[in-house]
Write a protein that holds these residues in place. Structure first.
Motif, short mmCIF file in Angstrom:
data_model
loop_
_atom_site.label_atom_id
_atom_site.label_comp_id
_atom_site.label_asym_id
_atom_site.label_seq_id
_atom_site.Cartn_x
_atom_site.Cartn_y
_atom_site.Cartn_z
N ALA A 39 51.09 32.39 -28.22
CA ALA A 39 50.97 33.84 -28.00
C ALA A 39 51.86 34.34 -26.87
CB ALA A 39 49.52 34.18 -27.72
N THR A 40 52.95 33.62 -26.63
CA THR A 40 53.84 34.09 -25.56
C THR A 40 54.79 35.18 -26.04
OG1 THR A 40 55.10 32.10 -25.96
CG2 THR A 40 53.76 32.10 -23.97
N SER A 41 55.07 35.15 -27.35
CA SER A 41 55.89 36.26 -27.87
C SER A 41 55.20 36.89 -29.09
CB SER A 41 57.30 35.78 -28.24
OG SER A 41 57.44 35.63 -29.62
N GLU A 42 55.32 38.19 -29.16
CA GLU A 42 54.63 38.94 -30.22
C GLU A 42 55.15 38.53 -31.60
OE1 GLU A 42 54.29 43.06 -28.99
OE2 GLU A 42 53.78 43.57 -31.05
N LYS A 43 56.45 38.28 -31.66
CA LYS A 43 57.08 37.92 -32.93
C LYS A 43 56.52 36.59 -33.45
CE LYS A 43 61.63 37.47 -34.98
NZ LYS A 43 63.02 37.11 -34.70
N ASP A 44 56.44 35.59 -32.55
CA ASP A 44 55.92 34.28 -32.94
C ASP A 44 54.45 34.38 -33.32
OD1 ASP A 44 58.35 33.25 -32.38
OD2 ASP A 44 57.78 32.38 -30.42
N PHE A 45 53.73 35.17 -32.54
CA PHE A 45 52.28 35.26 -32.78
C PHE A 45 51.98 35.89 -34.13
CE2 PHE A 45 48.01 37.12 -32.06
CZ PHE A 45 47.34 35.92 -31.89
N LYS A 46 52.83 36.80 -34.56
CA LYS A 46 52.62 37.46 -35.85
C LYS A 46 52.74 36.48 -37.03
CE LYS A 46 53.22 42.29 -34.82
NZ LYS A 46 54.08 43.47 -34.81
N THR A 47 53.50 35.41 -36.83
CA THR A 47 53.60 34.40 -37.91
C THR A 47 52.29 33.61 -38.01
OG1 THR A 47 54.53 32.71 -36.46
CG2 THR A 47 56.12 34.14 -37.61
N ILE A 48 51.59 33.51 -36.89
CA ILE A 48 50.29 32.80 -36.89
C ILE A 48 49.22 33.65 -37.57
CG2 ILE A 48 48.47 31.89 -35.35
CD1 ILE A 48 50.80 31.14 -33.46
N LEU A 49 49.32 34.92 -37.35
CA LEU A 49 48.31 35.84 -37.92
C LEU A 49 48.24 35.80 -39.45
CD1 LEU A 49 48.87 39.09 -35.78
CD2 LEU A 49 46.89 37.60 -35.69
N VAL A 50 49.35 35.43 -40.08
CA VAL A 50 49.37 35.47 -41.55
C VAL A 50 49.13 34.11 -42.21
CG1 VAL A 50 50.81 37.53 -41.76
CG2 VAL A 50 51.90 35.29 -41.52
N SER A 51 49.06 33.05 -41.40
CA SER A 51 48.84 31.73 -41.99
C SER A 51 47.45 31.21 -41.63
CB SER A 51 49.92 30.77 -41.46
OG SER A 51 49.46 29.44 -41.47
N GLU A 52 46.67 30.90 -42.65
CA GLU A 52 45.29 30.44 -42.41
C GLU A 52 45.28 29.14 -41.61
OE1 GLU A 52 42.75 30.20 -45.84
OE2 GLU A 52 41.01 29.70 -44.60
N GLU A 53 46.21 28.24 -41.99
CA GLU A 53 46.27 26.94 -41.33
C GLU A 53 46.60 27.10 -39.84
OE1 GLU A 53 48.71 22.78 -41.92
OE2 GLU A 53 49.01 24.40 -43.36
N LYS A 54 47.64 27.90 -39.59
CA LYS A 54 48.06 28.11 -38.20
C LYS A 54 46.99 28.84 -37.40
CE LYS A 54 53.07 28.26 -38.87
NZ LYS A 54 54.23 29.14 -38.96
N TRP A 55 46.35 29.82 -38.04
CA TRP A 55 45.33 30.59 -37.33
C TRP A 55 44.13 29.71 -36.99
CZ3 TRP A 55 45.07 34.72 -34.48
CH2 TRP A 55 43.82 35.11 -34.03
N THR A 56 43.71 28.87 -37.96
CA THR A 56 42.56 28.00 -37.72
C THR A 56 42.83 27.06 -36.55
OG1 THR A 56 42.18 28.13 -40.08
CG2 THR A 56 40.89 26.49 -38.91
N ALA A 57 44.07 26.56 -36.49
CA ALA A 57 44.45 25.66 -35.38
C ALA A 57 44.41 26.42 -34.05
CB ALA A 57 45.84 25.10 -35.62
N PHE A 58 44.88 27.68 -34.08
CA PHE A 58 44.89 28.50 -32.86
C PHE A 58 43.46 28.83 -32.42
CE2 PHE A 58 44.90 32.82 -30.98
CZ PHE A 58 45.61 32.54 -29.81
N GLU A 59 42.62 29.14 -33.39
CA GLU A 59 41.21 29.47 -33.11
C GLU A 59 40.50 28.26 -32.48
OE1 GLU A 59 39.09 30.53 -36.70
OE2 GLU A 59 37.29 31.03 -35.56
N LYS A 60 40.80 27.08 -33.03
CA LYS A 60 40.20 25.85 -32.52
C LYS A 60 40.64 25.60 -31.07
CE LYS A 60 39.60 21.08 -33.99
NZ LYS A 60 40.15 20.01 -34.84
N LYS A 61 41.92 25.82 -30.85
CA LYS A 61 42.47 25.63 -29.50
C LYS A 61 41.82 26.61 -28.52
CE LYS A 61 46.92 25.40 -27.16
NZ LYS A 61 48.35 25.63 -27.28
N MET A 62 41.62 27.82 -28.99
CA MET A 62 41.01 28.84 -28.12
C MET A 62 39.57 28.47 -27.79
SD MET A 62 41.08 32.89 -28.65
CE MET A 62 42.52 33.47 -27.84
N ASN A 63 38.85 27.95 -28.78
CA ASN A 63 37.46 27.53 -28.54
C ASN A 63 37.41 26.38 -27.53
OD1 ASN A 63 36.20 29.43 -30.13
ND2 ASN A 63 36.30 28.18 -31.96
#
Lengths: 252, 131
Positions: free
Chosen positions: B77-101
């Motif tokens: 989440a350091t750049s908005e452009k990169d983060f937007k690619t995570i928002l659209v991928s379930e796999e990437k988002w799940t990994a990010f959510e896990k990391k956040m938890n």
């Protein structure tokens, strides 16, 4: 006289505490319907824009709704303006919602993006719940709930988190949705006139019947979804619906 | 009816007792907050947001991450452009959510993570039709 004075001071200083987890501190809310409140639907008038002759956009001038409907919408958040449109206030500005989802949903659209289901949808604190989370309340399973037309709906004992609200604060604080039946509606099983075993309007009554559980396993969630769908289908097949009665069969 | 000083003190005492009990309970609640909470959107929830809401979330999250050392661990989440690619991928988002938890819940970074948790709650409340 002296005793009454003492008791009244005691009561004034008493502050109702919320229920302890896992008992729900419950209140109820609803979607006011213009037809029920003002005895008519509103449609507004389509007016041509006068901005420019090159501007083909038409816009709607909304009708002035009856005062009671306006105040209830301000209190509840949104209301049914007509079968296809939802009337909402945001900072005293009227917003009309008229998208595909709204047209196909006779109640209102929750923050989950889903059509709110009478007696099934709840608003919860987003700090603790994801939209779409499922909650089980076993004591309600099999209880007969009255629908707007007076027919009965057998509750599956499950709820779905479909909404949020600024005043819904805490893990065990839930606001139960009763379609377009207000607190005093004779058919509202969550309201004042509901059965003792089904009412939800009083957040200070911490009874065992309000014990709840958040469903976390895939299997439990699937069971809950099936039970909710079955309860809705059963109610619909009895020529009734859990959706607000005045909206049924009305097409503009 | 005659009220003397003794009666008044009884009345005042009775009146004040429940108040102080309520205050005690309140302070207890504040001292032990319920921290097992939701830190970010689930992918299902993310899909119900419209493009403007997603964009608003991405923008505010990137801003929060850039200003905080603990949140800076979320390199995605350091750049908005990169983060937007995570928002659209379930796999990437799940990994990010896990990391956040893990970062927020398991490592008990409650106060730092409160900022990002609030972004979600505020966004949900802001566009809610419920009061």
């Amino acid at each position: 006289m002296k005793n009454i004075f003492i008791i009244s001071i005691f009561l004034i200083s008493f502050e109702a505490q919320p229920c302890m987890v896992p008992i729900a501190s419950s209140t109820m809310y609803y979607t006011p319907s213009a037809l029920r409140v003002c005895n008519k639907w509103y449609y507004g008038k389509e007016v041509k824009s006068k901005k420019s002759k090159y501007d083909p956009v038409t816009y709607r001038a909304t009708d002035r709704v009856c005062a009671k409907f306006e105040s209830e919408v301000k209190m509840q958040g949104s209301g049914r303006y007509n079968p296809k449109e939802i009337y909402t206030f945001k900072k005293d500005v009227v917003i009309m919602k008229n998208d595909d989802k709204t047209r196909n949903c006779p109640t209102t659209i929750g923050r989950s993006g889903e059509c709110m289901l009478t007696y099934i949808s709840v608003a919860a604190d987003a700090n603790y719940y994801h939209m779409g989370d499922l909650i089980s309340m076993p004591a309600l399973k099999g209880k007969k709930m009255k629908l707007p037309d007076g027919s009965l709906f057998t509750h599956p004992g499950y709820f779905r988190v479909d909404d949020v609200g600024g005043a819904i604060d805490g893990r065990n604080r839930f606001d139960f949705y009763s379609g377009n039946m207000d607190l005093y509606d004779a058919n509202n099983s969550f309201g004042y006139k509901g059965d003792k075993e089904t009412t939800m309007y009083d957040k200070s009554t911490c009874q065992d019947r309000k014990k709840y559980q958040i469903l976390s396993s895939k299997k439990d969630k699937e069971t809950a979804r099936i039970a909710i769908a079955a309860a809705i289908t059963a109610a619909t097949s009895k020529m009734s619906t859990i959706l607000p009665a005045p909206i049924r069969g009305l097409n503009r | 009816m005659k009220l003397n000083l003794k009666n008044w003190s009884v009345i005042l005492l009775l009146g004040c007792l429940p108040l102080s009990a309520a205050e005690k309970t309140k302070s207890k609640v504040k001292a032990v907050p319920d921290l097992d909470r939701v830190w970010t959107f689930s992918f299902e929830e993310l899909n119900m947001l419209d493009e403007n809401e997603k964009s608003e979330y991405a923008q505010s999250l990137v801003q929060a991450v850039s200003k905080n050392k603990v949140l800076g661990q979320f390199k995605e989440a350091t750049s908005e452009k990169d983060f937007k690619t995570i928002l659209v991928s379930e796999e990437k988002w799940t990994a990010f959510e896990k990391k956040m938890n893990q970062q927020c819940q398991d490592k008990k970074n409650y106060s730092d993570c409160d900022k990002v948790a609030r972004l979600r709650v505020d966004l949900l409340n802001k566009y809610s039709t419920r009061k």
